[in-house]
Design an enzyme around this catalytic site. Sequence first.
Site, PDB file in Angstrom:
ATOM      1  N   GLY A  10       0.812  -1.208   0.000  1.00  0.00           N
ATOM      2  CA  GLY A  10       0.000   0.000   0.000  1.00  0.00           C
ATOM      3  C   GLY A  10       0.847   1.261   0.000  1.00  0.00           C
ATOM      4  O   GLY A  10       2.080   1.210   0.135  1.00  0.00           O
ATOM      5  N   VAL A  12       1.162   3.632   2.246  1.00  0.00           N
ATOM      6  CA  VAL A  12       1.895   3.834   3.505  1.00  0.00           C
ATOM      7  C   VAL A  12       2.949   2.750   3.685  1.00  0.00           C
ATOM      8  O   VAL A  12       4.057   3.023   4.157  1.00  0.00           O
ATOM      9  CB  VAL A  12       0.926   3.882   4.703  1.00  0.00           C
ATOM     10  CG1 VAL A  12       1.693   3.988   6.014  1.00  0.00           C
ATOM     11  CG2 VAL A  12      -0.032   5.068   4.571  1.00  0.00           C
ATOM     12  N   SER A  38      -1.328  -9.396  -3.017  1.00  0.00           N
ATOM     13  CA  SER A  38      -0.023  -8.753  -3.166  1.00  0.00           C
ATOM     14  C   SER A  38       1.142  -9.679  -2.823  1.00  0.00           C
ATOM     15  O   SER A  38       2.306  -9.312  -3.050  1.00  0.00           O
ATOM     16  CB  SER A  38       0.053  -7.493  -2.298  1.00  0.00           C
ATOM     17  OG  SER A  38      -0.106  -7.811  -0.927  1.00  0.00           O
ATOM     18  N   ARG A  98      -6.833   3.307  18.508  1.00  0.00           N
ATOM     19  CA  ARG A  98      -6.425   4.651  18.915  1.00  0.00           C
ATOM     20  C   ARG A  98      -7.071   5.133  20.207  1.00  0.00           C
ATOM     21  O   ARG A  98      -6.433   5.813  21.004  1.00  0.00           O
ATOM     22  CB  ARG A  98      -6.713   5.647  17.781  1.00  0.00           C
ATOM     23  CG  ARG A  98      -5.765   5.526  16.610  1.00  0.00           C
ATOM     24  CD  ARG A  98      -6.178   6.435  15.475  1.00  0.00           C
ATOM     25  NE  ARG A  98      -5.319   6.260  14.303  1.00  0.00           N
ATOM     26  CZ  ARG A  98      -5.639   6.626  13.081  1.00  0.00           C
ATOM     27  NH1 ARG A  98      -6.834   7.181  12.846  1.00  0.00           N
ATOM     28  NH2 ARG A  98      -4.813   6.436  12.083  1.00  0.00           N
ATOM     29  N   CYS A 128      -3.614  11.236  10.471  1.00  0.00           N
ATOM     30  CA  CYS A 128      -2.636  12.151   9.867  1.00  0.00           C
ATOM     31  C   CYS A 128      -2.909  13.617  10.197  1.00  0.00           C
ATOM     32  O   CYS A 128      -1.992  14.378  10.519  1.00  0.00           O
ATOM     33  CB  CYS A 128      -2.596  11.944   8.358  1.00  0.00           C
ATOM     34  SG  CYS A 128      -4.209  12.014   7.552  1.00  0.00           S
ATOM     35  N   SER A 158      -4.103  11.824  -1.718  1.00  0.00           N
ATOM     36  CA  SER A 158      -3.317  10.684  -1.245  1.00  0.00           C
ATOM     37  C   SER A 158      -3.757  10.207   0.125  1.00  0.00           C
ATOM     38  O   SER A 158      -3.443   9.073   0.507  1.00  0.00           O
ATOM     39  CB  SER A 158      -1.830  11.040  -1.220  1.00  0.00           C
ATOM     40  OG  SER A 158      -1.632  12.265  -0.532  1.00  0.00           O
ATOM     41  N   LYS A 212     -12.257  12.069  14.791  1.00  0.00           N
ATOM     42  CA  LYS A 212     -10.913  11.592  15.130  1.00  0.00           C
ATOM     43  C   LYS A 212     -10.070  12.748  15.667  1.00  0.00           C
ATOM     44  O   LYS A 212      -9.365  12.607  16.671  1.00  0.00           O
ATOM     45  CB  LYS A 212     -10.230  10.983  13.898  1.00  0.00           C
ATOM     46  CG  LYS A 212     -10.761   9.628  13.469  1.00  0.00           C
ATOM     47  CD  LYS A 212     -10.099   9.201  12.156  1.00  0.00           C
ATOM     48  CE  LYS A 212     -10.749   7.958  11.579  1.00  0.00           C
ATOM     49  NZ  LYS A 212     -10.192   7.602  10.255  1.00  0.00           N
ATOM     50  N   ARG A 234     -11.707  17.636   1.453  1.00  0.00           N
ATOM     51  CA  ARG A 234     -10.812  17.025   0.466  1.00  0.00           C
ATOM     52  C   ARG A 234     -10.606  18.014  -0.681  1.00  0.00           C
ATOM     53  O   ARG A 234     -11.578  18.574  -1.206  1.00  0.00           O
ATOM     54  CB  ARG A 234     -11.423  15.735  -0.082  1.00  0.00           C
ATOM     55  CG  ARG A 234     -10.472  14.939  -0.954  1.00  0.00           C
ATOM     56  CD  ARG A 234      -9.415  14.208  -0.167  1.00  0.00           C
ATOM     57  NE  ARG A 234      -9.979  13.139   0.649  1.00  0.00           N
ATOM     58  CZ  ARG A 234      -9.290  12.442   1.558  1.00  0.00           C
ATOM     59  NH1 ARG A 234      -8.014  12.716   1.779  1.00  0.00           N
ATOM     60  NH2 ARG A 234      -9.873  11.482   2.257  1.00  0.00           N
ATOM     61  N   HIS A 241      -1.248  17.458   3.395  1.00  0.00           N
ATOM     62  CA  HIS A 241      -2.457  18.082   3.934  1.00  0.00           C
ATOM     63  C   HIS A 241      -2.134  19.470   4.484  1.00  0.00           C
ATOM     64  O   HIS A 241      -1.067  19.687   5.064  1.00  0.00           O
ATOM     65  CB  HIS A 241      -3.030  17.248   5.083  1.00  0.00           C
ATOM     66  CG  HIS A 241      -3.643  15.950   4.671  1.00  0.00           C
ATOM     67  ND1 HIS A 241      -3.876  15.593   3.359  1.00  0.00           N
ATOM     68  CD2 HIS A 241      -4.092  14.908   5.429  1.00  0.00           C
ATOM     69  CE1 HIS A 241      -4.436  14.390   3.329  1.00  0.00           C
ATOM     70  NE2 HIS A 241      -4.568  13.954   4.569  1.00  0.00           N
TER      71      HIS A 241
END
Length: 335
Positions: A10, A12, A38, A98, A128, A158, A212, A234, A241
């Site tokens: 992926g 990341v 993958s 989290r 992020c 992204s 979040k 977005r 960002h």
Amino acid sequence: MNIAIVGASGAVGQEFIRVLEEQNFPVDNLVLFGSKRSAGRTYKFRGRDYVVQELRHGDDFKDIDIAFTSAGAGVSKEYAETITRHGALMIDNSSAFRMDDDVPLVVPEVNGEDAFNTPRNIIANPNCTTIQMVVALKPINDLSPISRVHVATYQAASGAGAAAMDELVNQYAQLGRGEEPTVEKFAYQLAYNVLPHVDVFLDNGYTKEEMKMYNETKKIMHAPNLDVSATCVRVPVMRAHSEAVWVETERPLELSEVRNAFEAAEGLVVVDAPAEKKYPMPLDVAGQDPVFVGRLRKDLTNENGLSFWIVGDQIKKGAALNAVQIAQYIIKHKK
């Protein structure tokens, strides 16, 4: 150290490979894991080829010291026990753990010490947008406790993964040819557009992404009474960002002391010369490690308020780099 990357194919996961190399992280052996689809792919690390193995339940993590996981919350929850049962430390980039009380949520520049409290051998990497914001909030909070934060984000394609980046490029090409754009990764066409919609909407009218930021900021900063309100948007940017942030502190702060605190802070770079048209922009920040801050000014509506603009590469500092920095912090400060 023996290092594993889960979700290696992926966006990341690929960034993990690059960041480990860039940071000269002490890797004796690297093991890559991915989905059945993958498995078999080959990636280079320090001149050697590494083949992606299919992630399975078993003893594949028996000799792993640290596993960086970024394959989605469902995979993290399903495989957490498999990954950690032989003692591996799981640094997880998903939202799975989290807000769990027994899992630390860590940004090393802000609350690195929390990384040593891991009863489940799991450390969560924050969202992020939260990561880059708290890096900038920390030096202000050290001057005077922050009581309120408002933030509007401008999030790159992204942030929704490699396929979303491809879709944005495709849309511009299709529109240029006079064709209908393909819309699959987002609710609407992103090219030539902005979408006030990141993640799914909740009953309170906010999105999961916005909540979040609300919840994670409080946990990372050990500030349960901190008021946080976010609007996440977005934008048709490929990578990095941006965020417009307004904060209220307990006492009025002089711009000079805030600027000095920003300049002295770990992980922050000040680019703030409006008269010279110098301020952080995604085009300049993409691929960079730090969070960049500028447009610092007093909030005209609040004597105790400040406003500023931050930009960070959400695949680097907002994901892979922060996770690697957590591991580096543990190695450096191990008790």
